[in-house]
Design a protein around this motif. Structure first.
Motif, mmCIF file in Angstrom:
data_model
loop_
_atom_site.group_PDB
_atom_site.id
_atom_site.type_symbol
_atom_site.label_atom_id
_atom_site.label_comp_id
_atom_site.label_asym_id
_atom_site.label_seq_id
_atom_site.Cartn_x
_atom_site.Cartn_y
_atom_site.Cartn_z
ATOM 1 N N GLN A 1 0.419 -5.646 -11.036
ATOM 2 C CA GLN A 1 -0.605 -5.088 -10.154
ATOM 3 C C GLN A 1 -0.312 -5.409 -8.702
ATOM 4 N N GLU B 1 -1.105 -0.721 -2.483
ATOM 5 C CA GLU B 1 -0.229 0.442 -2.285
ATOM 6 C C GLU B 1 0.769 0.049 -1.206
ATOM 7 N N SER C 1 -0.252 -1.062 -12.110
ATOM 8 C CA SER C 1 -1.521 -0.848 -11.422
ATOM 9 C C SER C 1 -1.224 -0.940 -9.935
ATOM 10 N N CYS C 2 -0.757 0.180 -9.373
ATOM 11 C CA CYS C 2 -0.339 0.156 -7.967
ATOM 12 C C CYS C 2 -0.882 1.364 -7.211
ATOM 13 N N GLY C 3 -2.018 1.873 -7.684
ATOM 14 C CA GLY C 3 -2.751 2.870 -6.905
ATOM 15 C C GLY C 3 -2.224 4.290 -7.011
ATOM 16 N N MET D 1 -6.053 2.208 -13.132
ATOM 17 C CA MET D 1 -6.551 2.598 -11.810
ATOM 18 C C MET D 1 -8.039 2.928 -11.937
ATOM 19 N N ARG D 2 -8.858 2.046 -11.444
ATOM 20 C CA ARG D 2 -10.293 2.301 -11.529
ATOM 21 C C ARG D 2 -10.681 3.442 -10.594
ATOM 22 N N GLU E 1 -13.610 3.302 -9.380
ATOM 23 C CA GLU E 1 -14.451 2.415 -8.549
ATOM 24 C C GLU E 1 -15.924 2.794 -8.517
ATOM 25 N N MET F 1 -16.610 -0.801 -10.307
ATOM 26 C CA MET F 1 -17.270 -2.052 -9.922
ATOM 27 C C MET F 1 -18.784 -1.868 -10.035
ATOM 28 N N PRO G 1 -18.019 -7.075 -11.660
ATOM 29 C CA PRO G 1 -18.966 -7.214 -10.556
ATOM 30 C C PRO G 1 -18.247 -7.120 -9.223
ATOM 31 N N PHE G 2 -18.847 -6.423 -8.273
ATOM 32 C CA PHE G 2 -18.350 -6.456 -6.900
ATOM 33 C C PHE G 2 -18.728 -7.809 -6.310
ATOM 34 N N ILE G 3 -17.748 -8.491 -5.715
ATOM 35 C CA ILE G 3 -18.014 -9.786 -5.075
ATOM 36 C C ILE G 3 -17.698 -9.648 -3.592
ATOM 37 N N TYR H 1 -3.571 -13.562 -3.225
ATOM 38 C CA TYR H 1 -4.004 -12.288 -3.815
ATOM 39 C C TYR H 1 -5.510 -12.338 -3.987
ATOM 40 N N TYR I 1 -11.235 -10.841 -3.805
ATOM 41 C CA TYR I 1 -12.569 -11.381 -3.523
ATOM 42 C C TYR I 1 -12.432 -12.897 -3.549
#
Ligand code: SAH
Ligand code: SF4
Length: 338
Positions: A90, A93, A122-124, A144-145, A147, A185, A215-217, A289, A292
């Motif tokens: 992961q 980009e 997982s690189c967008g 790739m979420r 979001e 998220m 969860p969004f943090i 990395y 969050y």
């Protein structure tokens, strides 16, 4: 429990009946197994400027790094010897990390693992041609979420990039024959209950092999620093809803959930999650990395972390499986309806 009943439970904030149904569904599909995916965060450079993410282009307060081929292969080998059969590479980009080099790394992983390990990227957002090249080099899966399924919110949060563009890229991946993971998220500013319900429905509509709910943090190094933290419960509801709407999809008990609460990952498993992603990123780079703050895996290493994960899994009557656990519909090409 029908989808309608599940949604009603969510709107009334009744977690226990929803979680019980999600556990029943997960058990009927996967038994008591919780699968492992080894995560390698190979670059934290990113050309995108998502408002929520610590790796965003405008964040000048982080040490940027990229792992070279040798280190990545060495890290994979350590995990492989430990028994892992799925690796997730992961990153942001990163324009400075040529796709041809990533393809060579996929080939290298195929060689050293004798083709036994699943390779997930997982690189967008990339071009369809690049997705094809990476697939030909041995990548099997892509995460790739989307979001959020709210198009206006998506555009605002992702520096002007549209939901349609993200879904188009997911469609390219499905058409190229990848096993695809997506997800969203929970607790983004401006999100409503309906947004969460739509998010789950979009996972079902896409027919994804994996759906990540986290969860969004709020990250202090981003413009969303001051958004209030939503409680973990909201993500638990969303996890249970995904399990009910998408019985056969893999759902990770996300690191973000483990960061919000000490028992966050176990609670996600108790709401239908069936995957854990131990972090294999070399120790000296993990701290850089930071999507969050407070990421739980900073305190974990592969081996020490493994005992801990096994204990957590046992505490909710599940057991860790080293199976590479391909998507149940793996290889069936999907046509995404627009
Ligand atoms: N650049 C790739 C992969 C790395 S980001 C991509 O965007 O797809 C991986 C995931 O981290 C994102 O999909 C997002 O859902 C999550 N993430 C980013 N910032 C976050 C935050 N502040 N809180 C929780 N999750 C976050
Ligand atoms: Fe880049 Fe992904 Fe972070 Fe967005 S979420 S800034 S694309 S790493």
């Amino acid at each position: 429990m029908s989808w309608k009943q599940a949604v009603e439970c969510f709107c009334r904030r009744e977690l226990e009946p929803l979680a019980a149904e999600a556990r029943r569904v997960a058990m009927s599909v996967f038994g008591d197994a919780v699968f492992l995916r080894g995560l390698i965060e190979y670059t934290n450079y990113c050309r995108v400027n998502c408002l929520y993410c610590g790796l965003r282009r405008s964040n000048v307060d982080i040490n940027r790094y990229r792992l070279n081929r040798e280190i990545i292969l060495e890290t994979v080998m350590k995990g492989f010897e430990f028994g892992l059969r799925t690796f997730v590479l992961q990153g942001g980009e990163d324009e400075g990390f040529p796709m041809a080099e990533l393809a060579e790394i996929c080939r290298g992983i195929g060689e050293i693992t004798r083709g036994e390990a699943a390779i997930t990227l997982s690189c967008g957002i990339r071009s369809r041609k690049e997705y094809r090249m990476l697939k030909e080099a041995g990548a099997n899966r892509f995460l790739m979420r989307f979001e959020t399924s709210d198009a206006r919110l998506h555009r605002y949060l992702r520096g002007g990039l549209t939901l349609a563009r993200r879904l188009g890229a997911l469609e390219d991946l499905l058409a190229e024959g990848y096993q695809v993971g997506s997800g969203f998220m929970v607790g983004l500013p401006g999100e409503r209950d309906e947004t969460i319900i739509r998010n789950v429905e979009l996972c079902a509509q896409l027919g994804v092999d994996m759906a990540g709910v986290g969860p969004f943090i709020p990250n202090p190094q981003t413009p969303l620093a001051h958004v209030p933290q939503e409680p973990l419960e909201k993500s638990l509801f969303a996890t249970a809803l995904v399990r009910i709407a998408c019985p056969e999809t893999h759902i990770p008990a996300t690191t973000a959930a483990g960061t919000l609460a000490a028992d966050g990952r176990e609670r996600m498993i108790a709401c239908g999650a069936n995957v854990l992603m131990p972090n294999l990123t070399p120790e000296n780079h993990k701290k850089d990395y930071l999507l969050y703050p407070g990421k739980v895996c900073l305190r974990e290493t592969v081996l020490k972390g493994f005992d801990d994960l096994a204990r957590r899994t046992g505490s909710v009557n599940r057991r860790i499986s080293f199976d590479r656990a391909d998507g149940i519909r793996a290889g069936v090409p999907y046509q995404v309806s627009k």
